[in-house]
Design an enzyme around this catalytic site. Structure first.
Site, PDB file in Angstrom:
ATOM      1  N   GLU A 242      39.973  34.266  42.177  1.00  0.00           N
ATOM      2  CA  GLU A 242      39.984  33.510  40.924  1.00  0.00           C
ATOM      3  C   GLU A 242      39.998  32.001  41.170  1.00  0.00           C
ATOM      4  O   GLU A 242      40.728  31.255  40.534  1.00  0.00           O
ATOM      5  CB  GLU A 242      41.206  33.936  40.094  1.00  0.00           C
ATOM      6  CG  GLU A 242      40.949  33.880  38.601  1.00  0.00           C
ATOM      7  CD  GLU A 242      41.985  34.641  37.779  1.00  0.00           C
ATOM      8  OE1 GLU A 242      42.210  35.840  38.049  1.00  0.00           O
ATOM      9  OE2 GLU A 242      42.546  34.033  36.871  1.00  0.00           O
ATOM     10  N   ARG A 247      35.954  34.827  37.957  1.00  0.00           N
ATOM     11  CA  ARG A 247      36.891  35.927  37.690  1.00  0.00           C
ATOM     12  C   ARG A 247      37.755  35.629  36.457  1.00  0.00           C
ATOM     13  O   ARG A 247      38.204  36.545  35.764  1.00  0.00           O
ATOM     14  CB  ARG A 247      37.775  36.190  38.923  1.00  0.00           C
ATOM     15  CG  ARG A 247      38.627  37.435  38.760  1.00  0.00           C
ATOM     16  CD  ARG A 247      39.181  37.958  40.075  1.00  0.00           C
ATOM     17  NE  ARG A 247      39.965  39.154  39.828  1.00  0.00           N
ATOM     18  CZ  ARG A 247      40.377  39.998  40.756  1.00  0.00           C
ATOM     19  NH1 ARG A 247      40.079  39.783  42.019  1.00  0.00           N
ATOM     20  NH2 ARG A 247      41.092  41.071  40.443  1.00  0.00           N
ATOM     21  N   HIS A 254      43.061  37.411  26.755  1.00  0.00           N
ATOM     22  CA  HIS A 254      44.361  37.604  27.390  1.00  0.00           C
ATOM     23  C   HIS A 254      45.364  36.503  27.039  1.00  0.00           C
ATOM     24  O   HIS A 254      46.571  36.723  27.133  1.00  0.00           O
ATOM     25  CB  HIS A 254      44.205  37.709  28.907  1.00  0.00           C
ATOM     26  CG  HIS A 254      43.709  39.062  29.352  1.00  0.00           C
ATOM     27  ND1 HIS A 254      42.500  39.593  28.925  1.00  0.00           N
ATOM     28  CD2 HIS A 254      44.260  40.006  30.174  1.00  0.00           C
ATOM     29  CE1 HIS A 254      42.332  40.794  29.481  1.00  0.00           C
ATOM     30  NE2 HIS A 254      43.379  41.061  30.235  1.00  0.00           N
ATOM     31  N   HIS A 258      48.569  37.640  25.581  1.00  0.00           N
ATOM     32  CA  HIS A 258      49.854  37.402  26.256  1.00  0.00           C
ATOM     33  C   HIS A 258      50.911  36.956  25.226  1.00  0.00           C
ATOM     34  O   HIS A 258      52.061  37.416  25.256  1.00  0.00           O
ATOM     35  CB  HIS A 258      49.673  36.332  27.333  1.00  0.00           C
ATOM     36  CG  HIS A 258      50.947  35.914  27.992  1.00  0.00           C
ATOM     37  ND1 HIS A 258      51.455  36.553  29.089  1.00  0.00           N
ATOM     38  CD2 HIS A 258      51.832  34.938  27.679  1.00  0.00           C
ATOM     39  CE1 HIS A 258      52.601  35.991  29.436  1.00  0.00           C
ATOM     40  NE2 HIS A 258      52.847  34.999  28.584  1.00  0.00           N
ATOM     41  N   HIS A 272      49.336  46.639  26.577  1.00  0.00           N
ATOM     42  CA  HIS A 272      48.551  45.501  27.070  1.00  0.00           C
ATOM     43  C   HIS A 272      47.119  45.517  26.505  1.00  0.00           C
ATOM     44  O   HIS A 272      46.635  44.503  26.002  1.00  0.00           O
ATOM     45  CB  HIS A 272      48.530  45.514  28.603  1.00  0.00           C
ATOM     46  CG  HIS A 272      47.637  44.465  29.187  1.00  0.00           C
ATOM     47  ND1 HIS A 272      47.935  43.116  29.149  1.00  0.00           N
ATOM     48  CD2 HIS A 272      46.417  44.563  29.791  1.00  0.00           C
ATOM     49  CE1 HIS A 272      46.948  42.428  29.718  1.00  0.00           C
ATOM     50  NE2 HIS A 272      46.023  43.286  30.118  1.00  0.00           N
TER      51      HIS A 272
HETATM   52  N1  GLY Z   1      42.438  42.151  35.297  1.00  0.00           N
HETATM   53  C1  GLY Z   1      41.873  40.897  35.579  1.00  0.00           C
HETATM   54  C2  GLY Z   1      41.452  40.737  36.998  1.00  0.00           C
HETATM   55  O1  GLY Z   1      41.446  41.699  37.741  1.00  0.00           O
HETATM   56  O2  GLY Z   1      41.129  39.647  37.400  1.00  0.00           O
END
Ligand code: GLY
Length: 373
Positions: A242, A247, A254, A258, A272
């Site tokens: 990431e 990513r 989210h 969150h 979730h």
């Molecule tokens: N669930 C998000 C990721 O795997 O980056």
């Protein structure tokens, strides 16, 4: 979109590359796929009390065909198991069984089992191998692929963890037959997300086949899982840890999600995937408010999520409160960097992008207007 017979996906990560096998009934053929991963004739299997009841006996019968047996560590079922005390119990058990770096731990279960097993595999003897056999839709299409492993801390979810890629992932859509309907729907939110990120064709495929998917149509389930896994594998291969922002696209919905999970106490009140569903619908409506996306696309997103019996607003998510309270939760999100919060916005279905210019005050005003709905 055409139905594709290919059922092997590779996560292209050079020396950490691995295969994902997808097939109805694969669990019954696990003997052939797992015999190379056993130590002697034993597999070190980590599962939970639900899977122990519904799926472990089938798994044990399958591996017995190759003369294999399983030493099994049973976690309590549920998110609370992702904690220091269970990690300690699991690592003690692995050391008691003399787990070696060359051993393969087998995570048989949903996201909780996969996350804690992967993290234990990362730290025991500075790194063992592990195999993911995900048994929930959410784990099959998301958490079992990509190597994010973690436990929770008092300060928040998934804050203690590591990237540790599995050596192999086995996905059997048939195991979803014993999954409660609400959990199946929660996993479907992450499926829809792949269409929303960059594939309008896949979103349309989901719209066309949502009823057959929930009715248990094996061919549609397999195709939807296959497409989702391919999408996840492609994104992970492009940005394993990431860093580049690719990513981060997987975080669509989210940040709102969150805040909704925090507002509902990270509990069974809102799963979730349910929070992600409401979060994606909110991200679309917020993008409409900014003039980035047309209203028709936001309406289609809400309609598909509603067809899957997922929440699409604060009321359905059970999280009606002030925008200020929800944005305060967002500031505890682990994506906050230098006091700012990167936000996923959309220009339409299949056109998600990362913005660093979102004004949290404006988000709070938007959420105040949403609370009136
Ligand atoms: N669930 C998000 C990721 O795997 O980056």
């Amino acid at each position: 979109m055409t139905i594709n017979p290919e059922k092997l996906v590779t996560v292209a990560l050079a020396e950490r590359a691995y295969d994902i096998h997808i097939g109805a009934g694969l669990l019954n053929r696990a003997d052939a796929l797992l015999k190379d991963y056993a130590r002697g004739n034993r597999l070190l299997v980590i599962t939970d009390s639900q899977v122990e009841r519904h799926i472990l006996p089938r798994f044990e019968s399958a591996i017995a065909k190759a003369g294999l047996t399983a030493e099994t560590f049973i976690l309590p079922s549920g998110e609370a198991a992702k904690c220091w005390s269970q990690l300690e119990a699991l690592t003690d058990w692995l050391l008691h069984h003399h787990a070696e770096r060359s051993d393969y731990l087998i995570a048989l279960g949903g996201g909780v089992v996969g996350d804690i097993t992967g993290f234990a595999a990362h730290i025991v003897k500075r790194g063992c191998n592990f195999v993911q056999i995900p048994t929930t839709l959410l784990a099959q299409v998301d958490s079992s692929v990509g190597g994010k492993t973690a436990i929770n801390s008092k300060a928040g979810k998934n804050l203690i963890g590591a990237f540790h890629q599995p050596a192999l992932v086995l996905i059997d859509p048939n195991v979803l037959g014993s999954l409660p309907g609400r959990e199946l729907a929660a996993g479907f939110a992450e499926v829809v997300k792949y269409g929303l990120i960059d594939s309008p064709e896949f979103f349309e495929f989901c719209e066309t086949h949502v009823e057959r998917f929930f009715a248990g149509d094996a061919e549609i389930r397999e195709e939807i899982i296959l497409h989702s896994v391919r999408a996840k594998a492609r994104i992970v291969a492009a940005d394993e840890t990431e860093l580049s922002g690719v990513r981060a696209l997987l975080n669509l919905g989210h940040t709102f999600g969150h805040a909704l999970e925090a507002q509902t106490g990270f509990s069974d009140r809102l799963l979730h995937g349910e929070a992600v569903a409401a979060g994606m619908a909110l991200a679309f409506r917020y993008s409409v408010r900014l003039g980035l996306c047309n209203e028709a696309d936001a309406t289609r997103v809400t309609a598909l999520l509603t067809a899957a019996k997922l929440p699409t607003n604060l009321c359905e998510a059970g999280a009606v409160t002030s925008g200020a309270e929800l944005t305060a939760h967002m500031m505890h999100d682990k994506k906050v960097s230098g006091g700012t919060l990167p936000f996923l916005l959309v220009k339409g279905i299949g056109q998600t992008f990362l913005s660093n210019e979102v004004d949290l005050g404006d988000i709070a005003r938007f959420l105040d207007s949403e609370a009136q709905k």
